[in-house]
Design a protein around this motif. Sequence first.
Motif, short mmCIF file in Angstrom:
data_model
loop_
_atom_site.label_atom_id
_atom_site.label_comp_id
_atom_site.label_asym_id
_atom_site.label_seq_id
_atom_site.Cartn_x
_atom_site.Cartn_y
_atom_site.Cartn_z
N LEU A 1 -34.18 -43.46 -15.43
CA LEU A 1 -32.87 -42.80 -15.42
C LEU A 1 -32.73 -41.86 -16.60
N LEU A 2 -33.27 -42.24 -17.75
CA LEU A 2 -33.23 -41.35 -18.91
C LEU A 2 -34.09 -40.11 -18.68
N GLU A 3 -35.26 -40.29 -18.10
CA GLU A 3 -36.12 -39.13 -17.81
C GLU A 3 -35.42 -38.16 -16.86
N GLY B 1 -30.13 -52.23 -21.57
CA GLY B 1 -29.59 -51.01 -22.15
C GLY B 1 -30.56 -50.34 -23.11
N ILE B 2 -30.02 -49.66 -24.10
CA ILE B 2 -30.80 -48.85 -25.03
C ILE B 2 -30.42 -49.26 -26.46
N ALA B 3 -31.42 -49.38 -27.31
CA ALA B 3 -31.17 -49.76 -28.70
C ALA B 3 -32.12 -48.98 -29.61
N MET C 1 -28.99 -41.30 -30.19
CA MET C 1 -28.52 -42.45 -29.44
C MET C 1 -27.34 -42.07 -28.55
N GLY C 2 -26.48 -41.20 -29.04
CA GLY C 2 -25.36 -40.74 -28.22
C GLY C 2 -25.83 -39.98 -27.00
N ARG C 3 -26.85 -39.15 -27.16
CA ARG C 3 -27.40 -38.41 -26.02
C ARG C 3 -28.05 -39.34 -25.01
N LEU C 4 -28.77 -40.35 -25.52
CA LEU C 4 -29.41 -41.31 -24.62
C LEU C 4 -28.36 -42.07 -23.82
N GLU C 5 -27.32 -42.54 -24.50
CA GLU C 5 -26.26 -43.28 -23.82
C GLU C 5 -25.55 -42.40 -22.79
N ALA C 6 -25.34 -41.14 -23.12
CA ALA C 6 -24.67 -40.23 -22.19
C ALA C 6 -25.54 -39.99 -20.95
N ALA C 7 -26.84 -39.84 -21.16
CA ALA C 7 -27.75 -39.63 -20.03
C ALA C 7 -27.76 -40.85 -19.12
N TYR C 8 -27.75 -42.03 -19.71
CA TYR C 8 -27.76 -43.26 -18.91
C TYR C 8 -26.43 -43.45 -18.18
#
Length: 267
Positions: A198-200, A233-235, A252-259
């Motif tokens: 999903l991140l990719e 999730g992401i850490a 981390m904000g960008r990763l969370e937004a993408a997810y």
Amino acid sequence: MTTDTRLSPVPYVEVNGRPATEESLRIPALDGFGHFTALQVEDREVRGLGLHLARLDAANRELFELPLGGGRVRELIGRALTGAGVRDASVRVHGFLPPGTAETTLMVTVREPAPPASGARSLMSVPYARPVAHIKRPGEFGQTYYGRLAGRAGFDEALLTAPGGAVTEGAFSNVGFWDGTSVVWPDAPALVGVTMALLEEGLPRLGVPSVRRPVTLDTLAGLRAAFVSSSRGIAPVGRIDGAEFPVDAELMGRLEAAYAGAPTEAV
């Protein structure tokens, strides 16, 4: 969260849509050859459900030469949630093919929702790469063994590496890095987790390149930040062995937004 009742530490289990019995549990207990996927359900919605269903079908075809219909899997997840009396849960769907049968046996387990990943994680590198890494399967002795060694040494998780120090994946997660311009995933045999997938898909939509290339323990010093992703999730990662990584709040904000931008589907 909208959990209706509190699940016990022991998971609620259904096999082929019926509450598990002593007889039906003999299948996973005595014949562990199979595959599974793990997912988080929130208000009976799953992010990346199509990827989970595709993973189960692909593994089932490879291991048992049988297709596994997504409609059946979705129905059995829904049945198990109803049976457990919850709308939020950690769910696993296991596929087995008992001797003498022609249809995949599906076991669905329902536990309390996993707490979201939080805080910077620490990883200890270990010399272990999973065989047939693209299939998610139960009974991974090597992962558990090295994961426990890492815990005893004061780390949160083991970082699996191939010969030559090539980084592959975490014992129970995918690992990614930030080189200042792109998110970098190790180009090595590993399970592509649903969160990673999903991140990719989502990062390029936010203008963040996502690439795969070889990463070794010797090249970690050239990377600016690290993180892990899994069904929880992401850490961020703050340490790998003796190497410190600063937590990049913007990354981390960008990763969370993408997810978070990935759609959910009902079960």
